[in-house]
Design an enzyme around this catalytic site. Sequence first.
Site, PDB file in Angstrom:
ATOM      1  N   SER A  45      43.018   1.338 113.948  1.00 34.27           N
ATOM      2  CA  SER A  45      42.202   0.190 113.539  1.00 34.27           C
ATOM      3  C   SER A  45      41.749   0.342 112.097  1.00 34.27           C
ATOM      4  CB  SER A  45      40.979   0.045 114.455  1.00 34.27           C
ATOM      5  OG  SER A  45      41.354  -0.210 115.785  1.00 34.27           O
ATOM      6  N   GLU A  46      41.255   1.529 111.761  1.00 34.98           N
ATOM      7  CA  GLU A  46      40.828   1.822 110.390  1.00 34.98           C
ATOM      8  C   GLU A  46      41.081   3.280 110.045  1.00 34.98           C
ATOM      9  OE1 GLU A  46      37.989  -1.667 111.309  1.00 34.98           O
ATOM     10  OE2 GLU A  46      38.259   0.246 112.313  1.00 34.98           O
ATOM     11  N   CYS A  47      41.123   3.531 108.757  1.00 37.78           N
ATOM     12  CA  CYS A  47      41.174   4.879 108.206  1.00 37.78           C
ATOM     13  C   CYS A  47      40.171   4.916 107.067  1.00 37.78           C
ATOM     14  CB  CYS A  47      42.586   5.188 107.701  1.00 37.78           C
ATOM     15  SG  CYS A  47      42.820   6.877 107.091  1.00 37.78           S
ATOM     16  N   HIS A  76      32.454   1.508 113.447  1.00 34.58           N
ATOM     17  CA  HIS A  76      32.983   2.765 113.986  1.00 34.58           C
ATOM     18  C   HIS A  76      33.490   3.673 112.868  1.00 34.58           C
ATOM     19  CE1 HIS A  76      37.464   2.165 114.070  1.00 34.58           C
ATOM     20  NE2 HIS A  76      37.517   3.395 114.533  1.00 34.58           N
TER      21      HIS A  76
END
Length: 284
Positions: A45-47, A76
């Site tokens: 989803s994200e880094c 998150h």
Amino acid sequence: MALDIQFVDVFGAQALSGNPLAVVLDAQGMTAEQMQQLTRWLNLSECTFVLPVTDPAADYRVRIFTSEREMPFAGHPTLGTCHAWLAAGHTPKNAGHIVQECGVGLVTIARQAGGRLAFAAPALIKTGPASGQELLQAQRLLGIRAEDIVEAAWIDNGPGWLGIRLASAEQVLALTPARSWPERIDIGVVGLHSAGAETAIEVRAFFSDQHGAVVEDPVTGSLNASVAQWLTSTGVVQLPYLAAQGTCLGRQGRVYASQDASGQIWIAGNTCTHVQGQLQFEDV
């Protein structure tokens, strides 16, 4: 380029049940293009990428990427990055809290009872009712009727959330949204669980990616922060409460929403590093 990296599970009720995040520590040697390239390759989803601060009040600075864009704030990634930064042996300037610098400015993170990390919900940057056309888009994407929507409002704290409240958690869990959408859209859907249930509300988050596919996010801190501000302001829920998210994806996301004596809303969850090591990153 050897990069120290941690994979952190955020908001999980147990191991491997939340939203995973890759955190690259000491990323000052990377360009924005490399950050975006790595995020797409990891396909999470994200880094996030930890960098030296530009504001002396901050403990660290972070850049947050999805597979298609850089985000000014996300929940998150905020908790997961703070967890990784602390696990790497860093110490905050103030023993009482940690200060993160990101695209929306400074975000305060605190340690709560039970070892959970919590971030202070940032102010909403867009509020108010959705237009008729915006509601029609939401109905079509979610596959619902106008009469299914109990309440709707802009609850954007950075990513662009349009909030939709349905009559019950069961209706939220029954949603079968469109598989593709021709333009950028970010919708958060919420419904109340019955009295006595483990969690007060059920949350689902949908957005369209760069290819037009509609994606469901496992557990979304930014959305839960804005939902808490929205639903408490309208009297739908009272703080503190526990929210569930990720159920339809086989996850057990649990988000703890609370409020301190000053009125500040906090969003908390479990964080756990499952993988750590070095990533060899070189341009071909």
